[in-house]
Design a protein around this motif. Structure first.
Motif, PDB file in Angstrom:
ATOM      1  N   ALA A  34     -28.379 -15.317 -10.767  1.00  0.00           N
ATOM      2  CA  ALA A  34     -29.092 -14.560 -11.815  1.00  0.00           C
ATOM      3  C   ALA A  34     -30.003 -13.505 -11.173  1.00  0.00           C
ATOM      4  CB  ALA A  34     -29.907 -15.513 -12.692  1.00  0.00           C
ATOM      5  N   ALA A  35     -30.684 -13.893 -10.102  1.00  0.00           N
ATOM      6  CA  ALA A  35     -31.587 -12.941  -9.436  1.00  0.00           C
ATOM      7  C   ALA A  35     -30.796 -11.795  -8.807  1.00  0.00           C
ATOM      8  CB  ALA A  35     -32.416 -13.664  -8.372  1.00  0.00           C
ATOM      9  N   ILE A  36     -29.648 -12.123  -8.230  1.00  0.00           N
ATOM     10  CA  ILE A  36     -28.816 -11.073  -7.621  1.00  0.00           C
ATOM     11  C   ILE A  36     -28.336 -10.103  -8.709  1.00  0.00           C
ATOM     12  CG2 ILE A  36     -26.593 -10.639  -6.488  1.00  0.00           C
ATOM     13  CD1 ILE A  36     -27.056 -13.247  -4.881  1.00  0.00           C
ATOM     14  N   ASN A  37     -27.840 -10.658  -9.816  1.00  0.00           N
ATOM     15  CA  ASN A  37     -27.346  -9.786 -10.902  1.00  0.00           C
ATOM     16  C   ASN A  37     -28.464  -8.907 -11.461  1.00  0.00           C
ATOM     17  OD1 ASN A  37     -24.730 -10.622 -10.812  1.00  0.00           O
ATOM     18  ND2 ASN A  37     -25.024 -12.302 -12.261  1.00  0.00           N
ATOM     19  N   ARG A  38     -29.634  -9.528 -11.644  1.00  0.00           N
ATOM     20  CA  ARG A  38     -30.778  -8.782 -12.195  1.00  0.00           C
ATOM     21  C   ARG A  38     -31.143  -7.625 -11.275  1.00  0.00           C
ATOM     22  NH1 ARG A  38     -34.084 -13.240 -13.218  1.00  0.00           N
ATOM     23  NH2 ARG A  38     -35.059 -13.014 -11.182  1.00  0.00           N
ATOM     24  N   ALA A  39     -31.248  -7.921  -9.990  1.00  0.00           N
ATOM     25  CA  ALA A  39     -31.691  -6.894  -9.038  1.00  0.00           C
ATOM     26  C   ALA A  39     -30.661  -5.770  -8.936  1.00  0.00           C
ATOM     27  CB  ALA A  39     -31.911  -7.524  -7.664  1.00  0.00           C
ATOM     28  N   ILE A  40     -29.386  -6.145  -8.905  1.00  0.00           N
ATOM     29  CA  ILE A  40     -28.366  -5.106  -8.739  1.00  0.00           C
ATOM     30  C   ILE A  40     -28.262  -4.255  -9.999  1.00  0.00           C
ATOM     31  CG2 ILE A  40     -25.879  -4.723  -8.451  1.00  0.00           C
ATOM     32  CD1 ILE A  40     -25.916  -6.959  -6.353  1.00  0.00           C
ATOM     33  N   ASP A  57     -29.561  -1.471  -8.164  1.00  0.00           N
ATOM     34  CA  ASP A  57     -28.307  -1.307  -7.426  1.00  0.00           C
ATOM     35  C   ASP A  57     -28.398  -1.897  -6.016  1.00  0.00           C
ATOM     36  OD1 ASP A  57     -25.656  -0.498  -7.654  1.00  0.00           O
ATOM     37  OD2 ASP A  57     -26.021   1.302  -6.447  1.00  0.00           O
ATOM     38  N   ARG A  58     -29.305  -2.877  -5.847  1.00  0.00           N
ATOM     39  CA  ARG A  58     -29.504  -3.493  -4.531  1.00  0.00           C
ATOM     40  C   ARG A  58     -30.253  -4.794  -4.752  1.00  0.00           C
ATOM     41  NH1 ARG A  58     -33.605  -0.507  -0.412  1.00  0.00           N
ATOM     42  NH2 ARG A  58     -35.210  -1.722  -1.476  1.00  0.00           N
ATOM     43  N   CYS A  59     -29.985  -5.787  -3.898  1.00  0.00           N
ATOM     44  CA  CYS A  59     -30.734  -7.041  -3.984  1.00  0.00           C
ATOM     45  C   CYS A  59     -31.228  -7.416  -2.593  1.00  0.00           C
ATOM     46  CB  CYS A  59     -29.832  -8.154  -4.533  1.00  0.00           C
ATOM     47  SG  CYS A  59     -30.682  -9.746  -4.576  1.00  0.00           S
ATOM     48  N   THR A  60     -32.501  -7.774  -2.501  1.00  0.00           N
ATOM     49  CA  THR A  60     -33.076  -8.190  -1.223  1.00  0.00           C
ATOM     50  C   THR A  60     -33.435  -9.669  -1.311  1.00  0.00           C
ATOM     51  OG1 THR A  60     -35.233  -7.389  -1.999  1.00  0.00           O
ATOM     52  CG2 THR A  60     -33.954  -5.916  -0.572  1.00  0.00           C
ATOM     53  N   LEU A  61     -32.843 -10.460  -0.420  1.00  0.00           N
ATOM     54  CA  LEU A  61     -33.070 -11.905  -0.380  1.00  0.00           C
ATOM     55  C   LEU A  61     -33.795 -12.273   0.907  1.00  0.00           C
ATOM     56  CD1 LEU A  61     -29.536 -13.288  -1.359  1.00  0.00           C
ATOM     57  CD2 LEU A  61     -31.501 -12.927  -2.862  1.00  0.00           C
ATOM     58  N   ALA A  66     -21.201 -18.831   0.512  1.00  0.00           N
ATOM     59  CA  ALA A  66     -20.125 -18.369   1.407  1.00  0.00           C
ATOM     60  C   ALA A  66     -18.772 -18.361   0.708  1.00  0.00           C
ATOM     61  CB  ALA A  66     -20.065 -19.261   2.645  1.00  0.00           C
ATOM     62  N   ASP A  67     -18.633 -19.136  -0.370  1.00  0.00           N
ATOM     63  CA  ASP A  67     -17.346 -19.244  -1.068  1.00  0.00           C
ATOM     64  C   ASP A  67     -17.201 -18.233  -2.200  1.00  0.00           C
ATOM     65  OD1 ASP A  67     -16.465 -21.302   0.501  1.00  0.00           O
ATOM     66  OD2 ASP A  67     -17.250 -22.871  -0.833  1.00  0.00           O
ATOM     67  N   LEU A  68     -18.228 -17.446  -2.438  1.00  0.00           N
ATOM     68  CA  LEU A  68     -18.213 -16.568  -3.604  1.00  0.00           C
ATOM     69  C   LEU A  68     -17.832 -15.140  -3.250  1.00  0.00           C
ATOM     70  CD1 LEU A  68     -21.424 -17.749  -5.475  1.00  0.00           C
ATOM     71  CD2 LEU A  68     -19.074 -18.565  -5.720  1.00  0.00           C
ATOM     72  N   THR A  69     -17.280 -14.465  -4.262  1.00  0.00           N
ATOM     73  CA  THR A  69     -17.043 -13.028  -4.131  1.00  0.00           C
ATOM     74  C   THR A  69     -18.194 -12.317  -4.834  1.00  0.00           C
ATOM     75  OG1 THR A  69     -14.669 -13.387  -4.140  1.00  0.00           O
ATOM     76  CG2 THR A  69     -15.433 -11.170  -4.669  1.00  0.00           C
ATOM     77  N   LEU A  70     -18.998 -11.643  -4.065  1.00  0.00           N
ATOM     78  CA  LEU A  70     -20.166 -10.942  -4.596  1.00  0.00           C
ATOM     79  C   LEU A  70     -20.156  -9.506  -4.061  1.00  0.00           C
ATOM     80  CD1 LEU A  70     -22.919 -13.701  -4.120  1.00  0.00           C
ATOM     81  CD2 LEU A  70     -21.820 -13.011  -6.249  1.00  0.00           C
ATOM     82  N   PRO A  71     -20.921  -8.621  -4.688  1.00  0.00           N
ATOM     83  CA  PRO A  71     -20.984  -7.241  -4.163  1.00  0.00           C
ATOM     84  C   PRO A  71     -21.826  -7.221  -2.877  1.00  0.00           C
ATOM     85  CG  PRO A  71     -22.428  -7.480  -6.062  1.00  0.00           C
ATOM     86  CD  PRO A  71     -21.722  -8.788  -5.907  1.00  0.00           C
ATOM     87  N   TRP A  72     -21.229  -7.724  -1.815  1.00  0.00           N
ATOM     88  CA  TRP A  72     -21.988  -7.956  -0.576  1.00  0.00           C
ATOM     89  C   TRP A  72     -22.623  -6.684  -0.034  1.00  0.00           C
ATOM     90  CZ3 TRP A  72     -23.134 -12.717  -0.171  1.00  0.00           C
ATOM     91  CH2 TRP A  72     -22.236 -13.717  -0.574  1.00  0.00           C
ATOM     92  N   GLU A  73     -21.976  -5.542  -0.283  1.00  0.00           N
ATOM     93  CA  GLU A  73     -22.519  -4.301   0.289  1.00  0.00           C
ATOM     94  C   GLU A  73     -23.859  -3.938  -0.351  1.00  0.00           C
ATOM     95  OE1 GLU A  73     -20.028  -4.569  -1.754  1.00  0.00           O
ATOM     96  OE2 GLU A  73     -20.394  -3.154  -3.378  1.00  0.00           O
ATOM     97  N   LYS A  74     -24.183  -4.608  -1.493  1.00  0.00           N
ATOM     98  CA  LYS A  74     -25.458  -4.301  -2.167  1.00  0.00           C
ATOM     99  C   LYS A  74     -26.521  -5.363  -1.897  1.00  0.00           C
ATOM    100  CE  LYS A  74     -23.186  -1.648  -5.747  1.00  0.00           C
ATOM    101  NZ  LYS A  74     -22.947  -1.406  -7.163  1.00  0.00           N
ATOM    102  N   ILE A  75     -26.174  -6.339  -1.091  1.00  0.00           N
ATOM    103  CA  ILE A  75     -27.094  -7.461  -0.849  1.00  0.00           C
ATOM    104  C   ILE A  75     -27.630  -7.370   0.572  1.00  0.00           C
ATOM    105  CG2 ILE A  75     -27.261  -9.975  -0.707  1.00  0.00           C
ATOM    106  CD1 ILE A  75     -25.067 -10.069  -2.912  1.00  0.00           C
TER     107      ILE A  75
END
Ligand code: 6PG
Length: 245
Positions: free
Chosen positions: A24-30, A34-38, A54-63
């Motif tokens: 949820a935090a990743i989706n909110r930030a992106i 358009d970017r998420c900082t963890l 590690a098993d998920l497909t996420l917009p890694w280039e934005k994280i």
């Protein structure tokens, strides 16, 4: 600011909830920036969360991945917080190398703390008096009440004019984000397991207490949310009415 506290019957259900909150935090930030900082934590508790990510497909280039603290060892060392997250998670997903921001540990602790501070200023485009606002910070809790590398009765607890400073445990140097940086986050998620955390939790949530002795008391976000996820062993004697107001 009233923290949210959830107690789970086991580690699996705690991690399932942590994963939902993280996504949820990743989706909110992106969707907002358009970017998420963890900011990642060390310790055993978050490792299964990292393995699930590690098993998920996420917009890694934005994280972008940062760390809350680090032992002063090379990333290849078994004690390295960054090394643990790389092995459990980041080595297994197509995240760009430049999106991974481990704390440096190859020069001197003081110089490397300053270098990471400068790196944060550059990444976030900060002025000297500004603190970064991370989207989501994972924190653990030690039985002694420490979090990140903010250990009881250490100088790091008092640092209010920098992003990064030196911590210390058993005479060994650490690098740690400072209290004001952590408190500036959009969202803070404590992941706490084990009966040896009960005493620290009761001290941290007591209406009056000693923050120098139980440093996690200092974590009180100025504008973001604070969520504590406890397993049953840690939360056994926890009374929600004792939550800090
Ligand atoms: C350290 C530990 C520590 C850890 C907590 C919680 O560097 O001393 O990594 O900060 O995060 O003690 O650890 P667990 O999640 O294993 O309980």
């Amino acid at each position: 600011m009233i923290p949210q506290v959830e107690i789970f019957p086991d580690l699996t259900s705690l991690i399932d909830c942590a994963l939902v909150l993280t996504l949820a935090a990743i989706n909110r930030a992106i969707s907002t920036d358009d970017r998420c900082t963890l900011v990642l934590a060390g310790g055993n508790t978050p490792k299964p969360l990292y393995e699930k990510l590690a098993d998920l497909t996420l917009p890694w280039e934005k994280i972008h991945i940062f760390w809350g603290d680090e032992r002063y060892v090379p990333i290849s060392h078994t004690d390295s917080n960054a090394g643990m997250a790389m092995a459990a998670w980041l080595n297994h997903v197509p995240i760009p190398a430049e999106n991974i921001h481990p704390m440096p540990t190859a020069g001197s602790p003081q110089a490397d703390a300053q270098a990471y501070d400068q790196h944060l200023q550059d990444f976030f485009g900060l002025g000297p008096a500004d603190f970064p606002c991370f989207d989501l910070v994972f924190l653990g809790l030690g039985p002694d009440g420490h979090t990140a590398s903010l250990f009881p009765h250490t100088a790091a607890l008092e640092i209010k004019d920098r992003n990064v400073t030196l911590g210390q445990k058993d005479q060994e140097p650490r690098i740690t984000l400072t209290v004001p940086v952590l408190n500036q986050a959009q969202s803070i998620l404590f992941l706490v397991t084990g009966s040896n955390k009960q005493e620290a939790l009761s001290q941290i949530f007591a209406p009056v207490g000693d923050s120098a002795l139980f440093p996690a008391r200092l974590i009180q976000p100025t504008k973001g949310e604070l969520v504590w996820l406890l397993d049953e062993a840690a939360g056994q004697n926890f009374h929600p009415s004792s939550a800090l107001g």
